[in-house]
Design an enzyme around this catalytic site. Structure first.
Site, PDB file in Angstrom:
ATOM      1  N   ASP A 267       0.848  -1.190   0.000  1.00 21.67           N
ATOM      2  CA  ASP A 267       0.000   0.000   0.000  1.00 21.67           C
ATOM      3  C   ASP A 267       0.885   1.242   0.000  1.00 21.67           C
ATOM      4  OD1 ASP A 267      -2.427   1.295  -0.089  1.00 21.67           O
ATOM      5  OD2 ASP A 267      -2.687   1.330   2.082  1.00 21.67           O
TER       6      ASP A 267
ATOM      7  N   TYR B 220       1.159   5.699  -0.338  1.00 15.71           N
ATOM      8  CA  TYR B 220       0.670   6.855   0.430  1.00 15.71           C
ATOM      9  C   TYR B 220       0.878   8.048  -0.486  1.00 15.71           C
ATOM     10  CZ  TYR B 220       0.488   9.670   4.830  1.00 15.71           C
ATOM     11  OH  TYR B 220       0.168  10.538   5.855  1.00 15.71           O
TER      12      TYR B 220
ATOM     13  N   HIS C  82      -3.876  14.025   0.848  1.00 23.41           N
ATOM     14  CA  HIS C  82      -4.084  13.134   1.997  1.00 23.41           C
ATOM     15  C   HIS C  82      -2.910  13.223   2.975  1.00 23.41           C
ATOM     16  CE1 HIS C  82      -5.186   9.656   4.392  1.00 23.41           C
ATOM     17  NE2 HIS C  82      -4.030   9.088   4.101  1.00 23.41           N
TER      18      HIS C  82
ATOM     19  N   ASP D 150      -9.574   0.374   1.839  1.00 24.59           N
ATOM     20  CA  ASP D 150      -8.564  -0.095   2.785  1.00 24.59           C
ATOM     21  C   ASP D 150      -9.014   0.264   4.200  1.00 24.59           C
ATOM     22  OD1 ASP D 150      -6.234  -1.164   3.730  1.00 24.59           O
ATOM     23  OD2 ASP D 150      -5.018   0.611   3.304  1.00 24.59           O
TER      24      ASP D 150
END
Ligand code: MN
Length: 428
Positions: free
Chosen positions: A135, A137, A142, A242
């Site tokens: 995952d 980022y 965000h 998620d």
């Protein structure tokens, strides 16, 4: 080989509703259980599911080099391992078979009976055996929001963020398809001003609006994938929720990053939309704020214009749309993520999944998590039924949808829809 399946003038002899995510230009891949309890690989046009295993047995793919059982599988891994040339040839062929101008299957009642299913006759499965899940980022909005909330609004981005597509290794055993409910997790949290943690149900269960891309076998141990070749190894994308437990996350994440706050469940939409199908919706994406190291520099249109939305549906009430975002906001592209992931020689396999990270836009109604939408619970969201939400309540269903639209053609991902149940109770 040109992508003839994307021809916008093509019409199918199967019915497609005007606002369907699945016109003949989409042709995603998935795995489903048929009314006869047979598992097969399939595709979808409108609200008709198409059994590719049966089509292959009937000889409709004879001119494409495929093994006999390539579609008679419970996962897409082997088909994906065949590589982009094969995916493209098969998608082009499917488009031909279902083209309004082509009568071969259209006029064969017996064959149609073996190949076509209504959606209520099938059950979508997890489309892959996911070996590894990473995952990222990669949304600057965000990362800035989270950094402002938990650290320092003036230095919201950590020093590495503009140089590295930051990521962590997730867990694939809890990735589930749309429709499978999830229990509220329990764990350790540190109450405000307390010195010692307590154990109990997470009070801050959240979604993360993400997309994930699926890879094919890409490289050997030790071999990096150059950024300009990376798309060759990307099969397609799914919507990705998620699930996150913010209170557990806050207490556990130092120093090694997310663990139990993230691995209790992650939900995906069951139809994988190919990168080929998304080709007409390519856009530039954000410009680099800082000069990137050479192995990450990418030319051309590196992003895709995919409209995203999140809705929450309380038990026995209408849904409320709580966020509208777009995949094109991603600061780091999929190619940059894959180039970075393999720059040290890490091998990538068929069926690996890479999450984008929460996809937030610039405006408050485009944030991709409740953490940001309610600013850590300070500004609750008003729901259509009069109730309010800071985070996700028991029995709420979180629904994510995504679609592209251009020149009158809309292709989409359907949805990933997941109900949150109360904490698991062994006595029930
Ligand atoms: Mn995530």
């Amino acid at each position: 080989m040109p992508i003839t399946a994307n021809n916008p003038d093509r019409k199918s002899w199967l019915h497609v509703d005007k606002n369907s995510d699945f016109p003949i230009q989409n042709l995603p891949f998935g795995v489903f259980l048929t009314r006869d309890d047979i598992i097969t690989i399939g595709t979808r046009i409108g609200d008709t599911a198409i059994d590719l295993g049966a089509l292959h047995q009937l000889g409709y793919f004879n001119d494409i080099p495929l093994t006999d059982d390539i579609f008679l599988q419970d996962s897409l891994n082997d088909f994906i391992a065949d590589g982009r040339k094969t995916w493209r040839a098969v998608r082009n062929r499917i488009a031909d078979i279902f083209d309004n101008e082509n009568d071969s299957l259209k006029n064969n009642v017996k064959h149609k009976e073996a190949v076509l299913f209504r959606l209520d006759e099938i059950e979508m499965q997890l489309p892959l055996q996911i070996g590894d899940y990473t995952d990222f980022y990669s949304s600057i909005e965000h990362a800035t929001n989270v950094g402002s909330m938990f650290r320092d609004p003036d230095n919201a981005l950590l020093p590495n963020w503009l140089h590295i597509p930051v990521g962590y290794h997730g867990r694939s055993s809890s990735i589930i398809p749309s429709g499978i409910p999830v229990h509220r997790p329990q764990g350790q949290t540190l109450p405000k001003k307390a010195k010692n943690p307590v154990f109990g149900p997470s009070q801050l269960v959240d979604f993360e609006l993400e997309m994930a891309f699926i890879t094919t076998d890409a490289n050997d141990l030790g071999e990096p994938i150059p950024v300009e070749e990376a798309e060759e190894y990307i099969f397609g994308l799914v919507l990705f929720n998620d699930w996150s437990a913010r209170d557990i996350q806050k207490w556990e994440y130092v120093p090694l990053g997310p663990f139990l706050a993230k691995n209790f469940a992650s939900s995906i939409s069951p139809w994988i939309v190919t990168l080929d199908a998304l080709e007409p919706y390519r856009v530039s994406g954000p410009k680099p704020v800082k000069k990137q190291l050479e192995y990450l520099q990418q030319k051309g249109k590196k992003s895709f214009d995919i409209n995203l939305e999140v809705a929450i549906r309380p038990k026995k009430a209408k849904e409320t749309i709580v966020s509208r975002s777009n995949f094109k906001h991603m600061y780091w592209s999929m190619s940059q993520q894959l180039a970075h992931h393999t720059i040290n020689g890490c091998p990538i396999n068929s069926g690996d999944m890479m999450g984008s990270g929460t996809i937030s836009g610039k405006t408050q109604n485009s944030f991709g998590s409740m953490l940001e939408l309610t600013w850590n619970g300070e500004k609750p969201i008003k729901m259509a039924d009069g109730s309010t939400r800071k985070f996700i309540n028991d029995y709420d269903t979180v629904i994510m949808r995504g679609f592209c639209e251009k020149d009158g053609i809309r292709i989409g991902f359907g949805e990933v829809s997941t109900q949150l149940l109360p904490v698991f109770d062994a006595k029930k």
